[in-house]
Design a protein around this motif. Structure first.
Motif, short mmCIF file in Angstrom:
data_model
loop_
_atom_site.label_atom_id
_atom_site.label_comp_id
_atom_site.label_asym_id
_atom_site.label_seq_id
_atom_site.Cartn_x
_atom_site.Cartn_y
_atom_site.Cartn_z
N GLY A 260 0.80 -1.21 0.00
CA GLY A 260 0.00 0.00 0.00
C GLY A 260 0.83 1.26 0.00
N LEU B 171 -5.38 -3.93 3.92
CA LEU B 171 -5.37 -2.48 3.74
C LEU B 171 -5.04 -2.03 2.33
CD1 LEU B 171 -3.78 -1.51 7.13
CD2 LEU B 171 -6.17 -1.51 6.48
N THR B 172 -4.71 -2.95 1.41
CA THR B 172 -4.39 -2.49 0.05
C THR B 172 -5.49 -2.80 -0.93
OG1 THR B 172 -3.25 -4.55 -0.41
CG2 THR B 172 -1.92 -2.74 0.40
N ALA B 177 -10.22 -2.73 2.67
CA ALA B 177 -9.73 -1.58 3.45
C ALA B 177 -10.91 -0.85 4.09
CB ALA B 177 -8.94 -0.63 2.56
N THR B 257 -5.54 4.15 6.96
CA THR B 257 -5.48 4.06 5.49
C THR B 257 -5.08 5.35 4.80
OG1 THR B 257 -7.79 4.68 5.27
CG2 THR B 257 -7.31 2.33 5.44
N THR B 265 -11.31 4.87 1.00
CA THR B 265 -11.73 5.27 2.35
C THR B 265 -11.55 6.78 2.53
OG1 THR B 265 -9.55 4.81 3.24
CG2 THR B 265 -11.16 3.04 3.35
#
Lengths: 450, 313
Positions: A260, B171-172, B177, B257, B265
């Motif tokens: 991420g 989270l990706t 997420a 995030t 988000t």
């Protein structure tokens, strides 16, 4: 009994007030007595181990003379500090000297809130030729030094040399191509029985920009803003597509892990790398301090990868520079410049590189015992500096001098995330182009640029 | 039953209405009014009304690098926002988040409160456990959950590898997420909601349940026909608080995030913050703030108009 109970509360209050009055006075007297040096407030954005190293630099300066006292104040992330600096200007809380990161250079330049360090360089006839020319050029405009580079980094590629040895994989060359890295990543993933992921590239606009710089491609027109204010940005170009295709290929092969974007991603991928979960990642050379200190494995470093069949153009520097605010009296500004000069001393820069991984900017730093010892112990720590020395500065690898770079980066990151999550490259880049250009047009209009 | 019930708001309104007609201030009253209202008006004016009007003003201009208003664009910023797919998706993301968080917070809170209201030995331990998240700060909660979500070394990743399941990268992926943020927020909210609902359930008179027992009503029937109606004012209060709170949710998103991935988000409040204090685009973020104000005002009105009528004993 109840008579005393009634008295207890007021008595405690009075006692408390007396205590505060006596000791509070003693405490404040202490700080007032200290000295009559000129105070120079210094805003910075170094956290963690880098902050400790920076505080040592400040302490060193404060001990080296008795006219000025630099007071370091941490301001959070690079991104958040910019608006604080701009919005507090001309108030009593504003800093005398501040650290602002690479992509805010155009904003700082246009704000008119700073005194160019060139003024002091001329006054003192200070010799800047010892300071890295590539780094200086990044923060100069019209031949005038606007700010002084301080912490300067290069993006490099780290790999876990011990793991490669364990599985008998040939390490990548010093200046690898995309396919060199793909080969190592795939081999590592397969030979470890899918236990170790081959590689990751953090969702970070800086890396995308560096991939373009290394491919000698300009992101913004007017030579990335070096010959005029940019009016158009072109993210959707063959070199971005090649960079993202490289990542996509590895995602498809299964050897890629996505951590991420943002600081958490950075921390997570470092944790993953140190715990043998991923073998290769790209990060700033400033992570070297942390990576070599807490690593049980042998650390491998190469240059930033370049497109296949193309010569590496060299990447631009990252990091930040020190600027002097023009809203403070003359003597405070003078103190700020004295501090800047101190930070550039050969020994100070050498120690800075050793403890953080940022590159020593003073050429004489290489001759100091501090760096000689470091290179003898960790030969790989030479690599980022060599990459910097290897690159010939041109417009594509001297940074992008453009307003709105923070949003530009966010939009680049959205495009990267879209691709990482299986989206179409062309569509993602077109969306990024549209949003970046809309914002740029509006910013130019608001600022009255043509 | 419903007709005869009186809420606090109704007599208040009557009093106000009668006063308004026979309202004459003499000099002395005016003096007192000024003295008593002055300080609060001053504070409110300085810190609430002036910033609100200034936000409205800035939203009609473009702002330059220094944050100063330069070019008047009228409603241009609003038009840009409404026609931007990014902003519209942000709106929907926010609404989804708000309703998911409110639904799960209230439902789980009710479930736990109902469980913990049983009179059993040792129940106090569970009451303490269920309300313990009240004492956890946003930062601690965020870091705690970040450890759990970490794809390499996190708790979920470990569990997956024990059972030989593919590791999910919470989270990706845009969808997960969002759920990660919802789970964390619900977890944070639960302690407070639980405590309020437990208090409400415990104040339901026991005689009602005794009567129901005599009639032979099942415990399910008792829950839906005694407990829920009796605590409906509290449910209304809790859901209002949660809806407004989730619209303003910031800390968890900032720490977990940062609005990503791919803006999945990027809630309104976070977008306002990022546009203003990252990108320095004060005009755009002012316009967004005004839109958010209108939305929250709309939902608050809606709740008072409709939900309050449904509240009954």
């Amino acid at each position: 009994m109840s008579k005393y109970k009634k008295l207890a509360l007021p008595l405690i209050l009075v006692l408390g007030i007396v205590l505060i009055a006596v000791f509070g006075k003693a405490l404040s007297a202490k700080s007032a007595v200290k000295d009559n040096r000129t105070e120079v407030v210094f805003w910075h954005e170094m956290g963690g181990p880098s902050e400790q190293a920076l505080v040592k630099v400040v302490d060193g300066f404060n001990k080296s003379q008795n006219k000025y006292k630099v007071v370091p104040k941490y301001q959070g992330s690079y991104d958040e500090a910019i608006q604080k600096i701009l919005q507090t200007h001309n108030t009593s809380t504003s800093p005398a000297v501040f650290q602002a990161f690479d992509i805010s250079t155009a904003q700082m330049l246009h704000s008119g809130y700073t005194t160019p360090v060139q003024n002091f360089i001329d006054e003192d006839k200070y010799d800047v030729s010892k300071i890295s020319a590539v780094a200086r050029a990044f923060y100069a405009n019209d031949g005038k030094q606007q700010a002084m580079p301080f912490n300067t980094s290069q993006p490099v590629l780290y790999f876990n040399a011990s793991l490669l040895e364990k599985y008998g994989i040939t390490p990548p060359p010093v200046s690898p191509s995309y396919s060199d890295i793909t080969r190592v990543a795939k081999e590592l993933y397969e030979k470890s029985g899918h236990k170790v992921k081959g590689m990751t590239v953090q969702v970070y606009g800086w890396f995308l920009e560096q991939a373009l710089a290394n491919a000698n491609r300009q992101l913004a027109n007017n030579n990335d803003g070096h010959t005029g204010n940019p009016t158009k940005v072109n993210v959707n170009n063959p070199d971005t597509v090649e960079f993202l295709n490289w990542i996509k290929e590895n995602i498809k092969a299964g050897d890629f892990i996505d951590y991420g974007s943002g600081a958490n991603a950075g921390a997570n991928q470092t944790a993953g790398f140190l715990s043998d979960k991923v073998g290769i990642f790209i990060q700033s050379s400033a992570s070297m301090g942390q990576l070599s200190k807490s690593n049980k494995n042998k650390l491998g470093i190469t240059y930033f990868p370049h497109p296949d069949g193309k010569k590496a153009n060299g990447v631009s520097i990252g990091g930040a520079a020190l600027w002097i605010s023009n809203d403070k009296p003359k003597d405070v500004q003078r103190g700020a410049f004295e501090f800047i000069k101190y930070t550039l001393k050969p020994e100070v820069q050498a120690q800075w590189q050793k403890s953080t991984g940022y590159l020593a900017l003073n050429k004489d730093s290489q001759k100091t015992d501090i760096l000689k010892e470091l290179y003898a112990k960790n030969p790989e720590s030479k690599v980022p500096g060599e990459q910097l020395a290897h690159a010939k500065a041109n417009f594509s690898n001297s940074g992008i001098l453009m307003e709105g770079m923070q949003l530009t980066r966010q939009l680049e990151e959205v495009a990267m995330e879209t691709v990482y999550n299986g989206g179409d490259i062309k569509t993602a880049l077109n969306t990024a182009d549209k949003n970046i250009n809309d914002n740029l047009t509006q910013l130019n209009k608001a600022n009255g640029f043509k | 039953m419903l007709k005869t019930s009186t809420t606090d708001a109704i007599p208040d309104k009557k009093v106000n209405a009668t006063h308004r007609h026979s309202f004459r201030l003499n000099a002395k009253d005016k003096y007192y009014a000024a003295v008593f209202l002055g300080p609060s008006l001053l504070v409110l004016g300085l810190f609430v009304f002036y910033p609100m009007l200034k936000t409205l003003y800035i939203s009609l201009f473009l702002t330059n690098t220094l944050g100063n208003t330069t070019v008047y664009v009228g409603l241009g910023n609003y038009v840009n926002l409404i026609s931007s797919p990014d902003f519209i998706s942000s709106l929907f993301v926010t609404l989804f988040y708000v309703f998911a968080v409110t639904f799960f917070t209230v439902a789980l809170g009710l479930l736990l409160a109902n469980l913990a209201s049983q009179k059993l030995p040792g129940i106090a331990i569970f009451r303490t456990l269920y309300s313990v998240t009240m004492g956890v700060s946003v930062a601690v909660a965020a870091i705690f959950w970040l450890f759990i979500f970490n794809p390499s070394t996190g708790f979920f990743a470990l569990m997956s590898s024990w059972f030989n399941l593919p590791v999910m990268n919470w989270l990706t992926n845009p969808t997960s997420a969002m759920w990660a943020v919802i789970i964390t927020t619900v977890w944070m909210n639960l302690g407070f909601t639980f405590l309020i609902l437990l208090g409400a359930i415990q104040s339901v008179p026991n005689t009602l349940y005794e009567a129901a027992d005599v009639e032979g009503a099942s415990s399910n029937f008792q829950f839906f026909h005694i407990t829920i109606p009796m605590i409906s004012p509290t449910l209304f209060f809790v859901s209002t608080i949660t809806i407004i709170g989730s619209f303003k949710s910031f800390g968890l998103i900032d720490m977990i995030t940062k609005g990503g991935p791919t803006n999945a988000t990027n809630m309104l409040v976070y977008r306002i913050y990022k546009d203003a204090f990252y990108s320095g685009n004060y005009s755009k973020s002012s316009a967004e703030a005004i839109i958010l104000t209108v939305i929250i005002a709309f939902f608050t009105l809606l709740q008072f108009k409709f939900l309050e009528k449904k509240v009954n004993y």
